[in-house]
Write a protein that holds these residues in place. Structure first.
Motif, PDB file in Angstrom:
ATOM      1  N   THR A  88       0.933  -1.160  -0.071  1.00 54.47           N
ATOM      2  CA  THR A  88       0.148   0.015  -0.168  1.00 54.47           C
ATOM      3  C   THR A  88       0.962   1.245  -0.080  1.00 54.47           C
ATOM      4  OG1 THR A  88      -0.137   0.148   2.443  1.00 54.47           O
ATOM      5  CG2 THR A  88      -1.777  -1.257   1.345  1.00 54.47           C
ATOM      6  N   PRO A  94       2.680  -3.634  -9.379  1.00 54.45           N
ATOM      7  CA  PRO A  94       2.596  -2.724 -10.621  1.00 54.45           C
ATOM      8  C   PRO A  94       1.364  -1.656 -10.417  1.00 54.45           C
ATOM      9  CG  PRO A  94       2.703  -5.034 -11.381  1.00 54.45           C
ATOM     10  CD  PRO A  94       2.693  -4.999 -10.031  1.00 54.45           C
ATOM     11  N   SER A  95       0.447  -2.098  -9.733  1.00 55.77           N
ATOM     12  CA  SER A  95      -0.770  -1.124  -9.269  1.00 55.77           C
ATOM     13  C   SER A  95      -0.322   0.088  -8.640  1.00 55.77           C
ATOM     14  CB  SER A  95      -1.804  -1.818  -8.657  1.00 55.77           C
ATOM     15  OG  SER A  95      -1.308  -2.343  -7.338  1.00 55.77           O
ATOM     16  N   LEU A  96       0.740  -0.098  -7.968  1.00 55.29           N
ATOM     17  CA  LEU A  96       1.320   1.257  -6.972  1.00 55.29           C
ATOM     18  C   LEU A  96       2.373   2.089  -7.654  1.00 55.29           C
ATOM     19  CD1 LEU A  96       1.249  -0.143  -3.405  1.00 55.29           C
ATOM     20  CD2 LEU A  96      -0.476   1.282  -4.566  1.00 55.29           C
ATOM     21  N   ASP A 119       3.219   3.874 -10.241  1.00 60.57           N
ATOM     22  CA  ASP A 119       2.781   5.439 -10.253  1.00 60.57           C
ATOM     23  C   ASP A 119       2.680   6.393  -9.496  1.00 60.57           C
ATOM     24  OD1 ASP A 119       2.979   4.853 -13.523  1.00 60.57           O
ATOM     25  OD2 ASP A 119       0.859   4.365 -13.458  1.00 60.57           O
ATOM     26  N   GLU A 120       2.077   5.911  -8.315  1.00 55.78           N
ATOM     27  CA  GLU A 120       1.754   6.733  -7.204  1.00 55.78           C
ATOM     28  C   GLU A 120       2.923   6.566  -6.316  1.00 55.78           C
ATOM     29  OE1 GLU A 120      -2.300   5.121  -8.534  1.00 55.78           O
ATOM     30  OE2 GLU A 120      -0.212   4.162  -8.009  1.00 55.78           O
ATOM     31  N   ASP A 140       2.257 -12.676 -14.981  1.00 53.09           N
ATOM     32  CA  ASP A 140       2.384 -11.132 -15.003  1.00 53.09           C
ATOM     33  C   ASP A 140       3.491 -10.404 -15.195  1.00 53.09           C
ATOM     34  OD1 ASP A 140      -0.183 -11.550 -13.415  1.00 53.09           O
ATOM     35  OD2 ASP A 140       0.868 -11.605 -11.517  1.00 53.09           O
ATOM     36  N   SER A 174       3.125  -8.125 -18.771  1.00 54.90           N
ATOM     37  CA  SER A 174       2.608  -6.833 -18.444  1.00 54.90           C
ATOM     38  C   SER A 174       3.527  -5.955 -17.519  1.00 54.90           C
ATOM     39  CB  SER A 174       1.095  -6.963 -18.054  1.00 54.90           C
ATOM     40  OG  SER A 174       1.126  -7.759 -17.081  1.00 54.90           O
ATOM     41  N   VAL A 213       5.294  -1.964 -17.566  1.00 51.74           N
ATOM     42  CA  VAL A 213       4.866  -0.915 -16.525  1.00 51.74           C
ATOM     43  C   VAL A 213       6.338  -0.645 -15.846  1.00 51.74           C
ATOM     44  CG1 VAL A 213       4.053  -0.552 -14.232  1.00 51.74           C
ATOM     45  CG2 VAL A 213       2.792  -1.742 -16.077  1.00 51.74           C
TER      46      VAL A 213
END
Length: 191
Positions: A67, A86-88, A90-91, A112, A115, A119
């Motif tokens: 997180t 990967p979902s984090l 950019d932030e 995974d 992809s 990223v």
């Protein structure tokens, strides 16, 4: 410092959670992980346990964060490397020129990887494979395939095994890269 990851693979040895929650246990485990040949000591534990290792370790301290709050806590605790999904990415990248920890994009499954590689290239961060939950035989095969596919950090609970895989694959990667001398020879013979 910086590390050339074109043909080098880093091994992040995971420090297990302490049985009694004491800093001394974590420090001793971190020293054992470091002594076993890890390039990074992964202290993915509460920040109160990360800090003492980050301040006292002779090696680079890494943390896996799931997180943005965990990323911020790892930064405050002194981690030099933070592995994020990967979902984090950019932030978590922060501001250009930010003096925070190095970010690494981490995946748990080879499925995974394709992809995640896209990223990681966009974010300009290296890739890691977390093999901590894989059976040993599967982990060896997955680590080797992941390294061939662009992974340059292996997160593991078996540092010696992963070190052997990393060294073999790094030798293969280095052999595939043309040396500066070979490039100069090719250029001279072409003229």
């Amino acid at each position: 410092g910086s590390v050339d990851l074109r043909s080098r693979v880093l091994v992040a040895g995971v420090v297990p959670p302490p049985r009694f929650g004491r800093e001394a246990e974590v420090m001793a485990s971190a020293a054992a992980v470091d002594a076993s040949g890890a390039d990074l000591v992964d202290v993915s534990l509460p920040p109160r346990l990360i800090g003492p290792v980050a301040r006292g370790a002779a090696t680079t301290v890494a943390v896996r964060a799931g997180t943005l709050d965990q990323v911020a806590a790892a930064r405050r605790a002194g981690a030099q490397v933070v592995m994020v999904p990967p979902s984090l990415i950019d932030e978590a990248t922060g501001n250009p020129g930010d003096d925070g920890p190095a970010l690494v994009l981490v995946v748990d499954d080879l499925a995974d990887l394709v992809s995640a590689r896209v990223v990681a290239r966009r974010a300009r961060v290296p890739l890691a494979l977390d093999s901590t939950r894989m059976p040993s035989v599967d982990a060896m095969a997955n680590e080797a395939a992941a390294i061939a596919g662009g992974v340059r950090v292996i997160r593991t609970t078996d540092v010696r095994r992963s070190r052997r895989v990393a060294e073999v694959m790094a030798a293969i990667l280095a052999a595939r890269r043309p040396s500066a001398t070979a490039i100069a020879d090719q250029t001279a013979s072409a003229s």
